[in-house]
Design an enzyme around this catalytic site. Structure first.
Site, PDB file in Angstrom:
ATOM      1  CG  ASP A  32      -1.720   1.180   1.413  1.00 14.32           C
ATOM      2  OD1 ASP A  32      -1.934   2.107   0.396  1.00 14.32           O
ATOM      3  OD2 ASP A  32      -2.639   1.054   2.203  1.00 14.32           O
ATOM      4  CD  GLU A  82      26.488   6.506   5.451  1.00 17.34           C
ATOM      5  OE1 GLU A  82      26.459   5.184   5.849  1.00 17.34           O
ATOM      6  OE2 GLU A  82      25.606   7.181   5.830  1.00 17.34           O
ATOM      7  CB  CYS A 114      23.998   9.551   8.572  1.00 18.67           C
ATOM      8  SG  CYS A 114      23.324   8.144   7.502  1.00 18.67           S
ATOM      9  CG  HIS A 236      20.382  11.357   9.747  1.00 18.95           C
ATOM     10  ND1 HIS A 236      20.422  11.567   8.361  1.00 18.95           N
ATOM     11  CD2 HIS A 236      20.197  10.021  10.063  1.00 18.95           C
ATOM     12  CE1 HIS A 236      20.521  10.534   8.038  1.00 18.95           C
ATOM     13  NE2 HIS A 236      20.187   9.562   8.850  1.00 18.95           N
ATOM     14  CG  ASN A 279      19.073   8.202   4.289  1.00 25.08           C
ATOM     15  OD1 ASN A 279      19.530   9.228   4.548  1.00 25.08           O
ATOM     16  ND2 ASN A 279      19.361   7.040   5.079  1.00 25.08           N
TER      17      ASN A 279
HETATM   18  N1  CAA Z   1      -0.796   3.420   5.664  1.00 21.51           N
HETATM   19  C1  CAA Z   1      -0.248   3.946   6.462  1.00 21.51           C
HETATM   20  N2  CAA Z   1       1.041   3.636   7.494  1.00 21.51           N
HETATM   21  C2  CAA Z   1       1.241   2.483   7.330  1.00 21.51           C
HETATM   22  C3  CAA Z   1       0.525   1.357   6.501  1.00 21.51           C
HETATM   23  C4  CAA Z   1      -0.218   1.945   5.517  1.00 21.51           C
HETATM   24  N3  CAA Z   1      -0.968   1.108   4.689  1.00 21.51           N
HETATM   25  N4  CAA Z   1       1.308   0.450   6.562  1.00 21.51           N
HETATM   26  C5  CAA Z   1       2.396   0.406   7.281  1.00 21.51           C
HETATM   27  N5  CAA Z   1       2.420   1.695   8.024  1.00 21.51           N
HETATM   28  C6  CAA Z   1       3.451   2.540   8.758  1.00 21.51           C
HETATM   29  C7  CAA Z   1       3.843   1.582  10.036  1.00 21.51           C
HETATM   30  O1  CAA Z   1       2.802   1.374  10.917  1.00 21.51           O
HETATM   31  C8  CAA Z   1       5.120   2.074  10.375  1.00 21.51           C
HETATM   32  O2  CAA Z   1       4.655   3.157  11.247  1.00 21.51           O
HETATM   33  P1  CAA Z   1       5.480   3.314  12.738  1.00 21.51           P
HETATM   34  O3  CAA Z   1       6.768   3.374  12.360  1.00 21.51           O
HETATM   35  O4  CAA Z   1       4.894   4.461  13.072  1.00 21.51           O
HETATM   36  O5  CAA Z   1       4.711   2.311  13.311  1.00 21.51           O
HETATM   37  C9  CAA Z   1       5.576   2.606   9.116  1.00 21.51           C
HETATM   38  O6  CAA Z   1       4.698   2.559   7.993  1.00 21.51           O
HETATM   39  C10 CAA Z   1       6.709   1.675   8.537  1.00 21.51           C
HETATM   40  O7  CAA Z   1       6.229   0.353   8.670  1.00 21.51           O
HETATM   41  P2  CAA Z   1       7.118  -0.880   8.814  1.00 21.51           P
HETATM   42  O8  CAA Z   1       7.859  -0.645  10.518  1.00 21.51           O
HETATM   43  O9  CAA Z   1       6.220  -2.198   9.083  1.00 21.51           O
HETATM   44  O10 CAA Z   1       8.040  -0.939   7.875  1.00 21.51           O
HETATM   45  P3  CAA Z   1       9.507  -1.816   7.630  1.00 21.51           P
HETATM   46  O11 CAA Z   1       9.629  -2.835   8.945  1.00 21.51           O
HETATM   47  O12 CAA Z   1       8.971  -2.574   6.415  1.00 21.51           O
HETATM   48  O13 CAA Z   1      10.640  -1.107   7.446  1.00 21.51           O
HETATM   49  C11 CAA Z   1      12.317   0.369   8.433  1.00 21.51           C
HETATM   50  C12 CAA Z   1      10.745   0.373   8.145  1.00 21.51           C
HETATM   51  C13 CAA Z   1      12.778  -0.441   9.323  1.00 21.51           C
HETATM   52  C14 CAA Z   1      12.647   2.022   8.646  1.00 21.51           C
HETATM   53  C15 CAA Z   1      12.846   0.152   6.759  1.00 21.51           C
HETATM   54  O14 CAA Z   1      12.705   1.047   5.968  1.00 21.51           O
HETATM   55  C16 CAA Z   1      14.499   0.153   6.717  1.00 21.51           C
HETATM   56  O15 CAA Z   1      15.283  -0.764   7.254  1.00 21.51           O
HETATM   57  N6  CAA Z   1      15.176   1.389   6.421  1.00 21.51           N
HETATM   58  C17 CAA Z   1      16.592   1.525   6.378  1.00 21.51           C
HETATM   59  C18 CAA Z   1      17.090   1.572   7.775  1.00 21.51           C
HETATM   60  C19 CAA Z   1      16.796   3.048   8.446  1.00 21.51           C
HETATM   61  O16 CAA Z   1      16.224   3.974   7.821  1.00 21.51           O
HETATM   62  N7  CAA Z   1      16.886   3.462   9.746  1.00 21.51           N
HETATM   63  C20 CAA Z   1      16.554   4.553  10.502  1.00 21.51           C
HETATM   64  C21 CAA Z   1      17.203   4.712  11.696  1.00 21.51           C
HETATM   65  S1  CAA Z   1      19.222   4.401  11.169  1.00 21.51           S
HETATM   66  C22 CAA Z   1      19.485   5.943  10.513  1.00 21.51           C
HETATM   67  O17 CAA Z   1      19.072   6.974  10.710  1.00 21.51           O
HETATM   68  C23 CAA Z   1      20.956   6.073   9.584  1.00 21.51           C
HETATM   69  C24 CAA Z   1      20.690   5.691   8.338  1.00 21.51           C
HETATM   70  O18 CAA Z   1      20.548   7.032   7.708  1.00 21.51           O
HETATM   71  C25 CAA Z   1      20.424   4.648   7.536  1.00 21.51           C
END
Ligand code: CAA
Length: 391
Positions: A32, A82, A114, A236, A279
């Site tokens: 979605d 990085e 970062c 960030h 990002n």
């Molecule tokens: N409508 C609205 N919202 C929805 C939805 C829908 N249909 N379906 C899911 N969502 C929401 C979820 O509820 C969730 O929100 P909350 O966190 O507020 O609960 C959000 O969308 C994301 O959903 P998931 O948690 O299920 O997503 P995921 O597990 O598939 O992946 C992630 C999310 C872990 C961030 C992944 O994208 C990822 O690993 N990204 C890379 C790592 C990252 O960015 N980490 C951030 C901190 S580290 C950092 O900052 C350094 C860096 O630059 C990497």
């Protein structure tokens, strides 16, 4: 005697030739789209063409600064990334022929995920404080890449920021106080043999939240401002919702119970560019600053808070004050054009684009694909060949 004001005198952004709409990724992944648009707070991500990399983006970001201010007094270039293109040579050295950098200027690359851009900014400020005649060019340039079909894929992106750090700055005077938190944690990393990052997504979010609180507490212990004093908070933003998670966490840890409107007032203006770029790792917190300054609110003399996070991890909470007349220095129109001029990329082209520019492949010729002033034309005998494109 008052300490001399040191900070950001000029700030310029660059992105890539292409963008991918996350609606396209959502459709192909059977997800979605609101998970990306609302859940992550991301709409588009920048995608480099086959002849773009961190050096071409860095050159595009730095060129307008050098055109405006020249190179006099420029004694140091600090290039944070990085997504480095060489294990030994600093990416900034490739800028010499592209930008006409002076030879009496040291060029160094910095790395700590970062956080590297903030390390560069703080080191630059220290150099200028020692000798206010000197100016330092800080560049943060990155391409965020995860494994296709992994949860990280919608949080990819790319951008570069160039900042001129000087005494008596025209945009933002940095406060001397800052708060730091660091620890050894495997939340996100990229081993030397990989072109895509590895990440423990949930752990990375927890680590970001813990490190932000640690950095904030250190900032306060060292005499920093109170939370209620800031006009806005530049976090960030690996995805823009992360800024909301972190700010809510910070406020709650300090006894506040913020409404959505409170969070929007502190953050929304900082997210508008990152939402469209994705990002940009080291650049992201300064992309947030550019978006905030380009917004309509008058920030003259207002204190701004910054939270810089680099996985692995180091976080820094610091602050600065917006300088009177700052609007005259901004590149608001150029930033809007940079975002508007990117071209949509098809899903198939996005997936087939070679990652050769980051892997050492020996020899490669890049056909012309981007339309910017700088491109990587070839890799010959493992030497990267960049060129300036005359328009
Ligand atoms: N409508 C609205 N919202 C929805 C939805 C829908 N249909 N379906 C899911 N969502 C929401 C979820 O509820 C969730 O929100 P909350 O966190 O507020 O609960 C959000 O969308 C994301 O959903 P998931 O948690 O299920 O997503 P995921 O597990 O598939 O992946 C992630 C999310 C872990 C961030 C992944 O994208 C990822 O690993 N990204 C890379 C790592 C990252 O960015 N980490 C951030 C901190 S580290 C950092 O900052 C350094 C860096 O630059 C990497």
């Amino acid at each position: 005697m008052n300490p001399i004001a040191v900070g950001i005198h000029d700030l310029s952004l660059a992105a890539t030739h292409y963008f991918l709409d996350l609606a396209v990724l959502a459709e192909r992944s059977g997800v979605d789209v609101d998970k990306y648009y609302l859940g992550l707070g991301q709409e588009l991500m920048s995608v480099p063409a086959a002849d773009e990399d961190i050096v071409t983006m860095a050159a595009a970001a730095a060129q307008p600064i050098l055109e405006r201010h020249g190179t006099e007094g420029l004694r140091t270039v600090l290039f944070a990334t990085e997504s480095g293109v060489d294990q030994s040579k600093a990416a900034g050295l490739f800028l010499h022929p592209l930008l006409g950098l002076p030879h009496d200027c040291r060029v160094v690359e910095l790395k700590q995920a970062c956080y590297g851009g903030t390390a560069a900014l703080q080191f630059a400020a220290a150099l200028v404080a020692r000798d206010p005649q000197q100016r330092v060019l800080v560049i943060a340039s990155d391409i965020a890449k995860y494994q296709p079909d992994s949860p990280g894929e919608p949080t990819q992106g790319a951008a570069a920021v160039a900042m001129l750090v000087t005494a008596d700055p025209a945009i933002l005077a940095l406060d001397a106080v800052s708060g730091i938190y660091s620890e050894d944690i495997m939340d996100f990393w990229r081993p030397n043999h990989r072109t895509t990052a590895l990440v423990d997504g949930k752990l990375s979010i927890e680590a970001y939240l813990r490190a932000s609180l640690g950095a904030w507490e250190d900032y306060r212990r060292r005499g920093g401002l109170a939370l209620t004093e800031f006009a806005a908070f530049c976090y960030h933003q690996p995805f823009t919702k992360m800024a909301y998670k972190a700010h809510r966490n910070l406020l709650q840890a300090n006894g506040f119970n913020p409404s959505s409107a409170d969070l929007d007032a502190a953050l929304l203006a900082t997210t508008t560019y990152n939402r469209l770029l994705g990002n940009s790792y080291t650049a992201s917190v300064y992309v947030a600053l550019a978006a905030l300054l380009d917004s309509t609110t008058d920030l003259t003399a207002r204190p701004i808070a910054f939270l810089s996070y680099g996985s692995g991890n180091v976080a820094e909470f610091f602050s600065g004050r917006v300088v009177s007349g700052y609007r005259d220095q901004l590149r608001t129109v150029a930033n809007a054009e940079m975002l508007a001029h990117r071209k949509p990329i098809t899903f198939d082209r996005y997936r087939e684009l070679p990652d050769a520019l980051r892997a050492a492949v020996g020899n490669l010729v890049s056909p012309r694909e981007s339309e910017g002033a700088f491109r990587i034309a070839a890799i010959r005998d493992d030497k990267r060949i960049y060129e300036v494109v005359l328009h």
